[in-house]
Scaffold this motif. Structure first.
Motif, PDB file in Angstrom:
ATOM      1  N   GLU A   1     -96.234  76.330 -50.351  1.00 11.35           N
ATOM      2  CA  GLU A   1     -95.469  76.273 -49.104  1.00 11.35           C
ATOM      3  C   GLU A   1     -94.563  75.049 -49.089  1.00 11.35           C
ATOM      4  OE1 GLU A   1     -95.105  78.410 -46.650  1.00 11.35           O
ATOM      5  OE2 GLU A   1     -96.345  79.823 -47.774  1.00 11.35           O
TER       6      GLU A   1
ATOM      7  N   THR B   1     -91.715  75.788 -51.326  1.00 12.11           N
ATOM      8  CA  THR B   1     -90.798  76.735 -50.680  1.00 12.11           C
ATOM      9  C   THR B   1     -89.915  76.040 -49.655  1.00 12.11           C
ATOM     10  OG1 THR B   1     -92.409  78.520 -50.978  1.00 12.11           O
ATOM     11  CG2 THR B   1     -90.671  78.870 -49.348  1.00 12.11           C
TER      12      THR B   1
ATOM     13  N   THR C   1     -85.906  75.723 -49.874  1.00 16.64           N
ATOM     14  CA  THR C   1     -85.081  76.244 -48.783  1.00 16.64           C
ATOM     15  C   THR C   1     -84.083  75.195 -48.304  1.00 16.64           C
ATOM     16  OG1 THR C   1     -86.931  77.631 -48.087  1.00 16.64           O
ATOM     17  CG2 THR C   1     -85.138  77.350 -46.530  1.00 16.64           C
TER      18      THR C   1
END
Length: 215
Positions: free
Chosen positions: A24, A27, A31
């Protein structure tokens, strides 16, 4: 003996959760990096090609030298399906949605993936729902909360925070290191694209589970 079994249970439960938390964080970093790069003019489609070309360099040796020849042809067709769903569809939808919104929206809409996966599992009869079971009740509540959160994020943006006196900023100020807002913002369109990307990622995860069982 009991101590070793307890340690084994703890490792089996803690390590996957730690790895998922690490994923996470990766990610979120990807992003934010993607939003910053695309704000400089890079096309989201080109960004997807660059990132997956780099990953292919690391994964192709595994498929070529480690996987047996008997499984290679079957795996290639499955990999092609994974690439179509998880890369061509999911990533392009997600990064185009990012170009119309922000990394915060991307992370928020990503919470739909477990809920959509649960709904697909119920539709495909891979799991059952027992309203008397606490586990099923929690899953249904989580699905409902994530869907309501996604709808709220799509329909209600909230007030815009601005500086009180923009004239105090220098005109030749250095560009920001990380960009969190899109120059071509379309909040609703971005959220809808993220919702479709979450659906693609859910299907992608299910296919991956089947692929792991084959390997």
């Amino acid at each position: 003996m009991m101590v070793m079994e307890t340690k084994g249970v703890l490792v089996g439960e803690v390590v996957p959760c730690m790895l998922m938390a690490l994923m996470e964080f990766c990610t979120i970093g990807l992003t934010i990096l993607a939003s910053t790069v695309m704000s400089k003019g890079l096309s989201p489609f080109v960004f997807v090609v660059y990132t997956n070309a780099l990953s292919s360099i690391f994964l192709l040796p595994y498929n070529t030298f480690i996987v047996s020849r008997n499984k290679r042809e079957d795996l290639m067709s499955r990999f092609l399906l994974l690439g179509l769903v998880g890369v061509t569809m999911a990533q392009n939808l997600a990064f185009v949605g990012l170009s119309y919104s922000s990394p915060i929206v991307a992370i928020g809409m990503g919470c739909l993936i477990p809920s959509i996966s649960f709904v697909l599992a119920v539709i495909c009869r891979k799991t059952s729902v027992d309203l008397r079971s606490s586990s099923s009740q929690i899953k249904l509540m989580g699905t409902l909360v994530s869907v309501i959160g996604a709808m709220t994020l799509t329909l209600y943006r909230g007030p815009v925070v601005k500086d009180k006196d923009p004239s105090t900023h220098l005109q030749l100020a250095p560009p920001p290191l990380f960009v969190f807002l899109s120059q071509h913002e379309n909040w609703v369109l971005g959220c809808l694209l993220f919702a479709l990307a979450s659906l693609s990622y859910s299907i992608w995860n299910i296919i991956q589970v089947i692929l792991v069982d084959v390997i």
